[in-house]
Scaffold this active site. Structure first.
Site, PDB file in Angstrom:
ATOM      1  N   ASN A  18      18.150  67.943 -48.378  1.00 20.30           N
ATOM      2  CA  ASN A  18      16.834  67.940 -47.728  1.00 20.30           C
ATOM      3  C   ASN A  18      17.055  68.265 -46.253  1.00 20.30           C
ATOM      4  OD1 ASN A  18      14.367  67.473 -46.570  1.00 20.30           O
ATOM      5  ND2 ASN A  18      14.321  65.263 -46.981  1.00 20.30           N
ATOM      6  N   TRP A  19      16.747  69.487 -45.858  1.00 17.43           N
ATOM      7  CA  TRP A  19      17.014  69.922 -44.497  1.00 17.43           C
ATOM      8  C   TRP A  19      16.049  69.341 -43.488  1.00 17.43           C
ATOM      9  CZ3 TRP A  19      18.018  75.957 -45.124  1.00 17.43           C
ATOM     10  CH2 TRP A  19      19.126  76.132 -45.955  1.00 17.43           C
ATOM     11  N   LYS A  20      14.954  68.755 -43.957  1.00 19.92           N
ATOM     12  CA  LYS A  20      13.921  68.175 -43.097  1.00 19.92           C
ATOM     13  C   LYS A  20      13.441  69.225 -42.092  1.00 19.92           C
ATOM     14  CE  LYS A  20      15.679  63.580 -44.047  1.00 19.92           C
ATOM     15  NZ  LYS A  20      15.915  62.202 -43.570  1.00 19.92           N
ATOM     16  N   HIS A 110       8.312  61.412 -49.715  1.00 19.82           N
ATOM     17  CA  HIS A 110       9.489  61.050 -48.912  1.00 19.82           C
ATOM     18  C   HIS A 110       9.069  59.978 -47.908  1.00 19.82           C
ATOM     19  CE1 HIS A 110      12.751  61.259 -46.017  1.00 19.82           C
ATOM     20  NE2 HIS A 110      13.474  61.783 -46.982  1.00 19.82           N
ATOM     21  N   GLU A 112       9.570  59.581 -44.923  1.00 15.30           N
ATOM     22  CA  GLU A 112       9.053  60.079 -43.643  1.00 15.30           C
ATOM     23  C   GLU A 112       7.608  60.580 -43.772  1.00 15.30           C
ATOM     24  OE1 GLU A 112      13.667  60.995 -42.597  1.00 15.30           O
ATOM     25  OE2 GLU A 112      12.357  62.672 -43.169  1.00 15.30           O
ATOM     26  N   GLU A 186      15.730  56.103 -52.117  1.00 15.70           N
ATOM     27  CA  GLU A 186      16.195  56.286 -50.737  1.00 15.70           C
ATOM     28  C   GLU A 186      15.787  55.074 -49.913  1.00 15.70           C
ATOM     29  OE1 GLU A 186      14.694  60.222 -49.337  1.00 15.70           O
ATOM     30  OE2 GLU A 186      16.784  60.730 -49.605  1.00 15.70           O
ATOM     31  N   GLY A 192      19.398  58.245 -42.264  1.00 17.64           N
ATOM     32  CA  GLY A 192      19.683  58.649 -40.883  1.00 17.64           C
ATOM     33  C   GLY A 192      20.416  57.617 -40.067  1.00 17.64           C
ATOM     34  N   SER A 232      22.199  58.481 -45.974  1.00 17.20           N
ATOM     35  CA  SER A 232      23.518  58.585 -45.303  1.00 17.20           C
ATOM     36  C   SER A 232      24.659  58.930 -46.239  1.00 17.20           C
ATOM     37  CB  SER A 232      23.808  57.273 -44.545  1.00 17.20           C
ATOM     38  OG  SER A 232      22.885  57.123 -43.489  1.00 17.20           O
ATOM     39  N   GLY A 253      20.489  64.250 -46.551  1.00 15.43           N
ATOM     40  CA  GLY A 253      19.796  64.724 -45.357  1.00 15.43           C
ATOM     41  C   GLY A 253      20.767  65.391 -44.396  1.00 15.43           C
ATOM     42  N   GLY A 254      21.126  64.657 -43.351  1.00 14.09           N
ATOM     43  CA  GLY A 254      21.946  65.209 -42.284  1.00 14.09           C
ATOM     44  C   GLY A 254      23.180  65.969 -42.739  1.00 14.09           C
TER      45      GLY A 254
HETATM   46  O1  LIG Z   1      16.156  61.240 -46.231  1.00 17.21           O
HETATM   47  C1  LIG Z   1      17.185  61.610 -46.749  1.00 17.21           C
HETATM   48  C2  LIG Z   1      17.172  62.708 -47.739  1.00 17.21           C
HETATM   49  O2  LIG Z   1      15.848  62.985 -48.180  1.00 17.21           O
HETATM   50  C3  LIG Z   1      18.531  61.049 -46.373  1.00 17.21           C
HETATM   51  O3  LIG Z   1      18.825  61.475 -45.062  1.00 17.21           O
HETATM   52  P1  LIG Z   1      20.300  61.173 -44.486  1.00 17.21           P
HETATM   53  O4  LIG Z   1      21.282  61.708 -45.513  1.00 17.21           O
HETATM   54  O5  LIG Z   1      20.347  61.923 -43.182  1.00 17.21           O
HETATM   55  O6  LIG Z   1      20.393  59.675 -44.338  1.00 17.21           O
END
Ligand SMILES: O=C(CO)COP(=O)(O)O
Length: 274
Positions: A18-20, A110, A112, A186, A192, A232, A253-254
């Protein structure tokens, strides 16, 4: 997806990035090319471990063109969709448009989006319905915040999110649709933060999710639904997570913004030579 072998469903692991809100369409091409080359060099078997990326909307046409042009086996999806098909919804994106851009998956709910856009279980249910209508496999994101975890109420909270999004939909969906659903656990406190959930804790939750899915859709369909962990995830933590019976992959994510790191996560069974 899941294959049936001797009356047992074998769920194909899915590692999704997920590149956000990162990577413009030019950066997306560079990242995806590097990921594809890295996995090709490692002779990755995409039938054995499925790989998907979820870029920002503005990148999807470029990603689709690259995947089609170079015949890449990486799949792609969107980070959200409208519950509506079309109309006066400024700024929203229809699932019909995403399907035309070759998306196979779409994230729904999600944390967020729940946090910044007020998405609740009712909106998630409507988005799941829209996803299936446009032949997109929804990835329903659920998970508790730190306060709920500290209160020891994380399992019932997360299962309530799952039921809240699915229970009124089950009668309207086919078994094939339900079997293609993906659920991503999640925990918000792990997103994050660098604090990945312990394998046992994540595994316990995903087993509880599998149990609630069984109550909602029956044993046979529940065994087809892939349950991912997100929060993470790094190359150093993925193998122990994947060893848990009810964890079928990861939503990253990251770490998905670094082609080498994400490729090492994909290759959790035998990490790439660094
Ligand atoms: O929200 C996430 C994937 O959708 C997880 O993000 P991180 O891997 O950066 O913690």
């Amino acid at each position: 997806m899941a294959k049936q072998l001797d009356n047992k469903f074998i769920r194909t692991p899915l590692i999704a990035g997920n590149w956000k809100m990162n990577m413009d369409h030019q950066q997306a091409i560079t990242l995806l090319q590097k990921l594809a080359w890295t996995l090709k060099d490692a002779n990755h078997d995409f039938e054995r471990v499925e790989v998907a990326v979820f870029p920002p909307f503005t990148d999807l046409r470029s990603v689709q063109t690259l995947i089609m042009g170079d015949k890449l086996k990486v799949k792609h999806g969107a980070q959200d969709l409208s519950e509506h098909d079309s109309g006066a919804y400024t700024g929203d994106i229809s699932g019909a448009f995403l399907s035309k851009l070759g998306c196979e998956y779409v994230l729904v709910g999600h944390s967020e989006r729940r946090q910044y856009h007020g998405e609740d279980d009712e909106i998630c249910a409507a988005k799941i319905k829209a996803a299936f209508k446009h032949e997109l496999a929804p990835v329903l994101c659920i998970g508790e915040g730190l306060d709920v975890r500290q209160a020891g109420e994380h399992i019932q909270f997360t299962l309530a999110q799952l039921s809240g999004a699915l229970e009124n939909l089950v009668g309207e969906l086919t078994e094939a649709q339900l079997g293609s659903l993906v659920v991503a656990y999640e925990p918000v406190w792990a997103i994050g933060t660098g604090e990945v959930a312990g394998p046992a804790e994540a595994g316990e939750m995903c087993t509880a999710i599998r149990g609630r899915l069984t109550e909602l859709v029956g044993e046979e369909v529940a065994q087809q639904i892939r349950v991912l962990y997100g929060g993470s995830v790094k190359a150093e933590s993925i193998a122990a997570l994947m060893a848990e019976e009810d964890i079928d992959g990861a939503l990253v994510g990251g770490a998905s913004l670094d082609a080498t790191e994400f490729a090492n996560i994909v290759r959790f069974e035998h990490h790439l030579m660094r």
